[in-house]
Structures are given as structure tokens and as C-alpha cells.
Design a protein around this motif. Structure first.
Motif, short mmCIF file in Angstrom:
data_model
loop_
_atom_site.label_atom_id
_atom_site.label_comp_id
_atom_site.label_asym_id
_atom_site.label_seq_id
_atom_site.Cartn_x
_atom_site.Cartn_y
_atom_site.Cartn_z
N ARG A 147 32.81 52.85 39.28
CA ARG A 147 32.94 53.26 40.92
C ARG A 147 33.70 52.18 41.83
N MET A 148 33.69 50.87 41.32
CA MET A 148 34.36 49.79 42.13
C MET A 148 35.97 50.14 41.85
N MET A 149 36.36 50.44 40.56
CA MET A 149 37.61 50.70 40.17
C MET A 149 38.29 51.60 40.73
N GLU A 150 37.54 52.86 40.95
CA GLU A 150 38.08 53.93 41.83
C GLU A 150 38.39 53.82 43.21
N ASN B 187 41.42 51.34 43.24
CA ASN B 187 42.68 51.99 42.88
C ASN B 187 43.33 52.86 43.91
N GLN B 188 42.25 53.34 44.70
CA GLN B 188 42.53 54.29 46.04
C GLN B 188 43.37 53.53 46.98
N SER B 189 43.03 51.77 46.93
CA SER B 189 43.62 51.12 48.05
C SER B 189 44.86 50.29 47.40
N GLY B 190 45.05 50.84 46.15
CA GLY B 190 46.38 50.06 45.48
C GLY B 190 46.18 48.84 44.92
N HIS B 191 44.91 48.64 44.45
CA HIS B 191 44.68 47.20 43.64
C HIS B 191 44.02 47.68 42.43
N ALA B 192 44.82 47.52 41.35
CA ALA B 192 44.47 47.97 39.73
C ALA B 192 43.99 46.59 39.27
N TRP C 177 39.19 38.01 47.18
CA TRP C 177 40.20 38.15 45.94
C TRP C 177 40.99 39.53 46.34
N ILE C 178 40.42 40.55 47.06
CA ILE C 178 41.19 41.72 47.29
C ILE C 178 41.51 41.79 48.75
N ARG C 179 42.74 41.48 49.06
CA ARG C 179 43.16 41.47 50.37
C ARG C 179 43.90 42.57 50.98
#
Length: 745
Positions: A570-573, A576-581, A743-745
């Protein structure tokens, strides 16, 4: 009167000696009745009860079992306890020489038996403590998985005294005769014969030498109890032929003579059997001697001799026939005893003792593969409680018969009330799976019989204990899934625990925390590890150490593992939509990996969120090698083939097994915190870390160091070319929103 001959070796010169005994049968019966009356007093209810004990209790002489290594008494029969004037409880824990001889050390004449000795040792001994002279007989036997000494002590005190009197001088002189010498020699040969057939051959040799018949046959009752069969014989004048043997068997089955009979000419047999009359006429057989042998109570066998060249009296044949019958009876009793020791009395299958013996003898070097199928009847307890144990026994027997049908040439064991194990050696995996599927198909068509199965096949380590334990664990997992789907059990035991667990997941009491991983060279984010936490309204966040153990014990941990996976997806989905793989790792327990449908369950979740499999990293510990490694390795290979990353966690704890790296294609190896923490101060630990990292680099396995807390640790790991670090230096496990903020900016 009963005529008995005791044989023994003289302990001084080794000569074979014989004692003739005449025992009053009426007196013996009165003694047996007295013994039955004293049973409750002599036999303590706390004594060990087993097939061996029941067998020994039927012997009128003293009989007992001793551990040859410790001389400790295991059990005795009624005659043993009665002669000592003690109960089983009073004798328990004592040495045989303490009880029988009032000694503090082993007896000097105690035989030094070899482990594989099967012959009966025989000698004469005077027991000054009991003031009796005994004929001692003993041998090593297998009993309940142990090698024990079975001993008989036959009281010959009165016999010795009588032989010293003048009134038995005539009987003593008869022993010198040729016939008695042959009998004595034959008895000793029969006692040492490896099987019943060899024992009968010994008797046939003596009888043919003494009487010189044209033909000799031993005719015994058939195993099924219907009629007779010629089981052994000798032909000195051509072949007797099977047709005449059949006619002889039919005649004996119909007539069943109870006394010795001499048939003088074929005419005498004509009124009783026309077919046998024709046989005797066509083969010119002029006479026939038939001597009955008592095989068991009210069960006779026969010795038949035709056309004796030496018309000696039949007394010798009658005497030897008595001992032949006794030898057959003893061997039959021994077979029945061994069968009862190694077979289940209800189903006839091999039992736990037989499995223990098989397990001791099993050598994996002799097998190309080993497969185990474990079967357990569902709801057996409920059937016993609702319908009675007879109905439960019928279910057990139905399954046992089905297993016999599908595995007629394999080892099939009933290990406890409703657990059955099938062991199949030297089959290929397709052959093993085919047999398993055939059995499953039959079970699916069997009404009223529900069975949980666990199966494992291995052609690598071929460790029977590991494979069997793994099959049992898989069976228990299937059984738990069965009960989860039964409405009547949803409020009971583990199912209630499962309900509470699912409710806790639904109300978000379980939460997934993330601990960052960083590239050591750049300090940038490499990914994260997903870790489970429990939130309590009063205590706050609770560490998994407080609840994971219980979940594993109840085999519920797979629900948590899959919950963590779904939260990660769920988090990864969203990321991914915000460009963070990001690559996220998560732990799968051994129990989860042993679940039959684990790959399908994981694939279902991953497809739901459309997550890249190469970004999902399944962490397993090196303890997978302890149990169930073969099945788990296959599952991990399937995950690897599908594109998931496989990580070996906690490498370096206790004793690391490098062999696991050759069994599975790992993408990542995580150095345990215990190695990392010592790398600064301990030169050996530092060298180990460097060599492990170097080995992983050669194998193209990415290394991750856990528990990095200090700058020096980071420096040493960087110098050793470790790629990724994880630990409090970079961040503690944190909630999803905090991880995203930092960590995710």
C-alpha cells in the motif's frame, strides 16, 4: 504326566548335559490356579505393563528383563516376584544381583553378551542366597527400542536330588542309548536354528537317520486356521508329489488323530480316504506312521513317515515330536510377541517401537531420496466423545486400510492415536507426488473420513528426522486451517485466538514501522525494513518480542507476515505515484514459508497494488536450515524466479552455516548486529566481517550491515566495501508518516 528334558552346558568342561523330568500335570494345574489367586498380591498395579510383561507372566519359571549395561531390573513375571517375596514397586531401581544374590557387585559368572548375540546362553548355577539350583537361560532381545537381557531361571533342585537316588538309575542309563543321544543333539540344534524351517530340517535329519523312511513330512495347521499344510519334509525314494501331499493334508484335516497311529497297508486307509489309498497303491507304499505334535492348546500338527526301512519302535519319534511341537510353539509365540512389540494391535500397522528401530537403522547414504507423508484424522476426539471409541476405532481402521492399499511395499507407521507416517525411500519427486495425489484422490471420495496431510520429499540431505518433523509441521498447519473453517470450533482454542488477532488487525492495533537503510558511500536512502509493532492504548507501542513468540507457537504468525506485506505494498503504491521507488524488505517466518499457499497469497496481494516485485525483499534467517529447509528452499526459489529479492537475515548469529548460500540464490546478506558491534574492538571479528563481505562481493550478493550505531563501525564497513548500513546511526524504526517526513521529500 509331562515329560520335559532340560539341556545345559557344563560350565567346567563344556559338555552338553540333559535332565529328564516327569511333572504331574494335575499338580501343575493346581499350582497355576494358586498363582492366579495370588496375582493381585504379587503384581503391583504400578508395574510396567507391556506385551513382554504379559508374555513373561505366562511362564511358570522365574523370568525377568535386565538392562545389560547397568544390570538394573526392568521387569519380571509373577513367578519372579513371588519367589523374591517382593512387588514390582519394591524391586524397581534395584540391580539384578542385589535382588537375586544379595550382592553388591555383579556376579562373576554373568555372561559377557555381545550386542548382536541371538543364541540362548544356557548354564547351571547354584544360588546360595535363595538356596536353590537353577538352570539359567538368557539371550539379548529388542524391547521397546532397547536392547535388554531376557533371563529364565528354572528350578532344578529337586531334580538333582532325585537323580542322586537309586530309583532313577534306570532312567539315567537310558540317556546313554543311541536314540536319546540323537534327541539331545537334535534339541540343541533346533534351539540354535535360525528359523522354524531350519529347526524342522534338524529333526528330519535325526528321524531319517534313525528310521530310514522313504518319505517324511511335517504337517502343520495353516496360518488361517483352516486345514493343514505340508511345510517340511524329506524324500529318499523319488518325489512324493504334490497330489499325494494334498490328499494327506485333507485326510489329516478330516480325521485329526489324537494318538500315534501305524497304518499297515493301503487297504487300512481305504474307508477313510480313497484318494490317499490310490496314492499309496500307485507309489507302492506299504505302511505309514502318523505321530501327533501338540503345537498349541487343542491344536495339533503331525509327523508322517512312510515305509520305514528300520522298523524301530516309535517311542523315539514320539519323544522328538513332542519337542518339535514345543519348538514350533515357542517360535510361534516369539513371532507373535515380536509382532505385538512392533505392530499396532488395532490396525496391524507398524507402531512407534518399529519406527524407532527403523530410525536407528536408517542410513541416508543408502538412499537416493527420502519422502515422508504424515496423515492425521480430523475430529477424531469429537467422534469418540459423541459416538464412542468404537466409532473412532472404525475411522482409524478405515484410514489404516486405505494406507495399506496405497503403500503396500512401504513403511507405514501408526505413531499415536490418530497420526500415521508413511516413509518412502528411493523414489523420484514425480513418483512421490504421484503416490501422494493418488492417496488424496481416494481420500476425497471416502465419505465420513477427513484427514489432514503433510508431505516432504528430499534428495539432498536425506535427513529422516528433519523430513519427518517438517511433514508433521505441515500436517498441523493444514489441520489448523481445517478447524478454522469449521463453524462449531470458531469460538474454541486457537480459532478464538485467530478471531481476536484479525480483530486487532482490523482496528489498526498492529502497525508497520520503517527503519531506513542507507548507502554507506553516499549516505543516501537505499530503502527500508518493515517491522511490526503493536499499539496498546495504555502501554503505547509494544515491541514484537512481547507477542511474536505466542503467534509463532499458535501458528498464527503468517497472518501478521501477510498483513505487513499488504501494508508495504500500500505504501509503495502511493510512493510510486509520487515518483519515489524504494526497495522495502520484510520478514517471513519459517512457518509462513511452510504454508502450502504462501506463493499464491503473496502474488494476490502484490497484483492488487501493482507493485514491482524486484522492489520487494523477503528476509529469512539462516535458521531455516534447522528444520524444513528443503521445502522452504523450494518456495524461496519460486519467489526468486518470480522476481522477488531474497535476503539472508541475521548472518553471524551463533554458528553461521555457509552451506545455506549454496542452497538458495540470495540477493542480499545482512550481517548481524553482534558481528558489527565487535568489529571496532575485536580484530578477529573485523577480519570475519571483511572476509564475509569479500565473499559476498564475489558471489554478487549485496551486503547490509545491521546495528550500525557508531562512526567507527561505519568507517570499518565502508573500508571493507560493505554497500548498505542499517541501525540507530541512521534512524530508529519509525511510523510511516515520520519516515516520509524525514526520508521522502
Amino acid at each position: 504326566m509331562r515329560h520335559t528334558i532340560y539341556l545345559y552346558r557344563d560350565p567346567i568342561n563344556g559338555d552338553v548335559m540333559a535332565l529328564n523330568c516327569l511333572v504331574s500335570i494335575d499338580k501343575e494345574k493346581r499350582m497355576e490356579e494358586a498363582v492366579q489367586g495370588q496375582r493381585s498380591a504379587a503384581w503391583d498395579s504400578t508395574d510396567v505393563e507391556s506385551a513382554f510383561d504379559r508374555f513373561l507372566s505366562q511362564v511358570s519359571d522365574m523370568a525377568y528383563l535386565v538392562d545389560p549395561a547397568t544390570h538394573e531390573l526392568v521387569c519380571g513375571n509373577l513367578a519372579f516376584y513371588r519367589r523374591l517375596g517382593k512387588t514390582g514397586r519394591e524391586c524397581a531401581g534395584h540391580k539384578c544381583y542385589e535382588l537375586l544374590y544379595d550382592r553388591s557387585l555383579p556376579c562373576v559368572f554373568c555372561p559377557n553378551l555381545k550386542k548382536k548375540q541371538v543364541r540362548m546362553g544356557i548354564w547351571e548355577n547354584y544360588n546360595s542366597y535363595l538356596n536353590q539350583r537353577f538352570l539359567m537361560k538368557n539371550r539379548l532381545v529388542e524391547w521397546e527400542g532397547r536392547t535388554l537381557l531376557l533371563a529364565f531361571a528354572i528350578d532344578i533342585s529337586e531334580i538333582k536330588q532325585e537323580l542322586q537316588g537309586d530309583h532313577l538309575q534306570e532312567e539315567k542309563s537310558q540317556l546313554i542309548g543311541e536314540a536319546n543321544s540323537r534327541i539331545i543333539s537334535c534339541l540343541y540344534s533346533m534351539a540354535e536354528a535360525r528359523n522354524a524351517q531350519a529347526a524342522l530340517d534338524c529333526a528330519a535329519d535325526v528321524l531319517t537317520a534313525h528310521y530310514r523312511p522313504s518319505h517324511l513330512r511335517f504337517v502343520l495347521p495353516r496360518e488361517n486356521g483352516f486345514g493343514y499344510a505340508c511345510v517340511s519334509g524329506w524324500d529318499g525314494r523319488g518325489e512324493l508329489g504334490r497330489p499325494m501331499e494334498q490328499h494327506l493334508e485333507e485326510w489329516l484335516s478330516r480325521m485329526q488323530p489324537s494318538a500315534c497311529r501305524e497304518v499297515d497297508g493301503a487297504q487300512e486307509i481305504l474307508p477313510e480316504s480313497f484318494e490317499l489309498y490310490q496314492d499309496m497303491e500307485s507309489q507302492r507304499i506299504g505302511e505309514m506312521a502318523v505321530i501327533p505334535m501338540e503345537i498349541a492348546d487343542r491344536e495339533l500338527g503331525y509327523l508322517v513317515m512312510l515305509d520305514r526301512e528300520k522298523q524301530q519302535p516309535l517311542q523315539m519319534a514320539e519323544t522328538l515330536s513332542y519337542f518339535v511341537g514345543r519348538e514350533i510353539r515357542h517360535r510361534k509365540d516369539a513371532r507373535q510377541l515380536e509382532h505385538s512389540i512392533y505392530h499396532d494391535s488395532l490396525t496391524g500397522l507398524l507402531n512407534r517401537s518399529s519406527y524407532d528401530r527403523y530410525r536407528r537403522d536408517y542410513n541416508r547414504d543408502d538412499s537416493s531420496s527420502i519422502g515422508v507423508i504424515c496423515a492425521d484424522i480430523n475430529d477424531l476426539r469429537a467422534v469418540n466423545e459423541a459416538q464412542g471409541t468404537k466409532a473412532g476405532d472404525e475411522l482409524i481402521c478405515r484410514l489404516a486400510n486405505l494406507l495399506k492399499q496405497h503403500f503396500p511395499r512401504n513403511q507405514v507407521f501408526r505413531l499415536n492415536s490418530n497420526e500415521f507416517d508413511m516413509i518412502l525411500e528411493n523414489l523420484t519427486e514425480p513418483e512421490f507426488e504421484e503416490k501422494l495425489e493418488q492417496m488424496k484422490a481416494t481420500l476425497s471420495l471416502t465419505a465420513g473420513l477427513s484427514v489432514s496431510l503433510g508431505s516432504v520429499w528430499d534428495d539432498q540431505e536425506r535427513n529422516l528426522d528433519d523430513v519427518q518433523k517438517q511433514a508433521v509441521e505441515l500436517m498441523r498447519l493444514e489441520k489448523q486451517r481445517y478447524y478454522e473453517n469449521q463453524p462449531r470450533t470458531r469460538k474454541l482454542g486457537r480459532t478464538e485466538s485467530l478471531r481476536q488477532l484479525l480483530q486487532a488487525i482490523e482496528r489498526r492495533s498492529f502497525r508497520v514501522f520503517l527503519q531506513p537503510k542507507v548507502f554507506l558511500n553516499s549516505g543516501s536512502l537505499a530503502g527500508a525494513e518493515a517491522l511490526i509493532r503493536y499499539y496498546d492504548e495504555e502501554k503505547g507501542i509494544i515491541s514484537p518480542a512481547a507477542f511474536v513468540g505466542n503467534l509463532e507457537w499458535e501458528n498464527l504468525i503468517s497472518h501478521i507476515d501477510l498483513f505487513v506485506l499488504e501494508e508495504v505494498c500500500r505504501m509503495m503504491e502511493r510512493w510510486n505515484q509520487s515518483g519515489h521507488a524504494l526497495t522495502i524488505s520484510f520478514n517471513f517466518s519459517r512457518i509462513t514459508l511452510l504454508s502450502n499457499d504462501i506463493v499464491r497469497s503473496v502474488e494476490s496481494i502484490v497484483k492488487k497494488y501493482q507493485v514491482d516485485r524486484s522492489r520487494l525483499e523477503i528476509e529469512v534467517t539462516e535458521s531455516i536450515g534447522e528444520l524444513g529447509k528443503d521445502t522452504i528452499c523450494k518456495v524461496l526459489r519460486r519467489f526468486g524466479d518470480l522476481g522477488y529479492r531474497i535476503s539472508l537475515d541475521d548472518f553471524g548469529t551463533k554458528y553461521s552455516n555457509l552451506a545455506v548460500l549454496s542452497d538458495i540464490r540470495f540477493d542480499v546478506l545482512k550481517l548481524d548486529k553482534s558481528l558489527v558491534s565487535k568489529s571496532c574492538d575485536d580484530r578477529v571479528s573485523r577480519q570475519v566481517v571483511r572476509h564475509v563481505i569479500s565473499m559476498c562481493n564475489d558471489l554478487h550478493i549485496r551486503t547490509v550491515a545491521e546495528g550500525v550505531e557508531e562512526e567507527d563501525q561505519e568507517r570499518i564497513l565502508r573500508e571493507a566495501n560493505c554497500e548498505i548500513g542499517q541501525g540507530y546511526r541512521y534512524g530508529k524504526p519509525m511510523a510511516e508518516d515520520e519516515f516520509e517526513r524525514l526520508w521522502i521529500r
